[in-house]
Design an enzyme around this catalytic site. Sequence first.
Site, PDB file in Angstrom:
ATOM      1  N   ASP A   1      -1.729   5.355  -6.311  1.00  0.00           N
ATOM      2  CA  ASP A   1      -2.010   4.551  -5.125  1.00  0.00           C
ATOM      3  C   ASP A   1      -2.203   3.079  -5.476  1.00  0.00           C
ATOM      4  O   ASP A   1      -3.166   2.718  -6.140  1.00  0.00           O
ATOM      5  CB  ASP A   1      -3.269   5.096  -4.440  1.00  0.00           C
ATOM      6  CG  ASP A   1      -3.665   4.310  -3.199  1.00  0.00           C
ATOM      7  OD1 ASP A   1      -2.770   3.716  -2.571  1.00  0.00           O
ATOM      8  OD2 ASP A   1      -4.860   4.299  -2.867  1.00  0.00           O
TER       9      ASP A   1
ATOM     10  N   ASP B   1       0.826  -1.205   0.000  1.00  0.00           N
ATOM     11  CA  ASP B   1       0.000   0.000   0.000  1.00  0.00           C
ATOM     12  C   ASP B   1       0.861   1.256   0.000  1.00  0.00           C
ATOM     13  O   ASP B   1       1.517   1.575   0.988  1.00  0.00           O
ATOM     14  CB  ASP B   1      -0.919  -0.004   1.220  1.00  0.00           C
ATOM     15  CG  ASP B   1      -1.965   1.095   1.165  1.00  0.00           C
ATOM     16  OD1 ASP B   1      -2.101   1.733   0.102  1.00  0.00           O
ATOM     17  OD2 ASP B   1      -2.647   1.318   2.179  1.00  0.00           O
TER      18      ASP B   1
END
Length: 393
Positions: free
Chosen positions: A263, A88
């Site tokens: 992201d 992440d």
Amino acid sequence: MRSLASLFAIVLLATSVSAFVSIPLTRFQRLGAYLKGLPDADRARASFLKNRASTGATTVPATNLVYVQYTTSVGISSPPTYYNLVVDTGSSNTFCGTGITIPTGETVNVTYGLGYISGIEYLDQVTLAPNLVIINQSIGDALSYADFEGVDGIIGVGPVILTQGTLSPDTNATILTVTNNAVSQGLIYDQVLGIYFAPANNSSDTNGEITYGSIDSSLYEGELTYTPVTKTFPSAYYWGINITSATYGNKIVFLKSTAGIVDTGTTQVLLADDFFDVYRSSIPGATLDKSTGLITIPPSSIPYMQPLNFTIGDTIFSMDVAAQLIPTDQNEAWGGVAGKQYGVVANLGTLSGQGLDFIIGQKFMERYYVVFDADNNCVGFAFMNNTFSKYME
């Protein structure tokens, strides 16, 4: 996490390539509509990210988790027990149910859009690869959590500022990320992360790689285009960049430079609602399906679809028609209906002009190699051999 059984095959591939190692990323098997609600989850994550902001190298394998996100196998403690952690770049805390070594005296609480973890912060040994073993890494032991089904935790590789406010009682403290500690311990020389994703051939596909400390030039083609991290908030708190313009064929989606983020934790490509409306209305008959949250595209319109182009720096990065479509054999997983055609571009849930007007998610990164360079405060993009690949129905 103590009560989360790992549903992934453990991948421990550490391949030395010159001065770095690559680690593959793998998918895991699920049945049914396990992706239903994903568009809403992506939008919730986007809303949370926006509101929250008020020397060597080692390449490791990454596994695509049922078309949604990538995981990598990480060893905790000594001797290591291996866990599958989500990669992440939109967060910076690392957490996994361990609780076996040195407590820091701090509790940790992190919110992730639709999910959260709460627990105790520990120091432990972390093995990213046989030649990349970090000591005294701060890790959250998740005593309670929500919406992390099928994974053992998260390895946060976003900017370190995102850890501020997650500890208690020392709410002003930040937590050094695995990249920070790897550099300080002389395991890698640069705070650089190279990401290689690819479209999956099945629902459990070890087809990605993460390079810690450098880039792997064998994974991309041509030159990298770098763009600085944006100064526009809230995107500046993340791996935020400015896109100069966006077009769909000859239709202008936006012409002035606008900020958003890159992201790995977001699956789709999200555009501010007004930008998305331009995109959707440019495809005859395209509608937003309320049941799935996905754009639906009439089969008759597919032959006439155009590339979605983003200008980053001085380079145009295109999502061709194949990159914009969800293969129809994934419809059930997304909660869709057989025979319909769905797309990966979705609305952000807010209008443009708020400092976070797009999210470049996994579906874009399956087409382009991405470099997150904390030392030079920039993000790089390059073409890959699968940038333009045939759509598989």
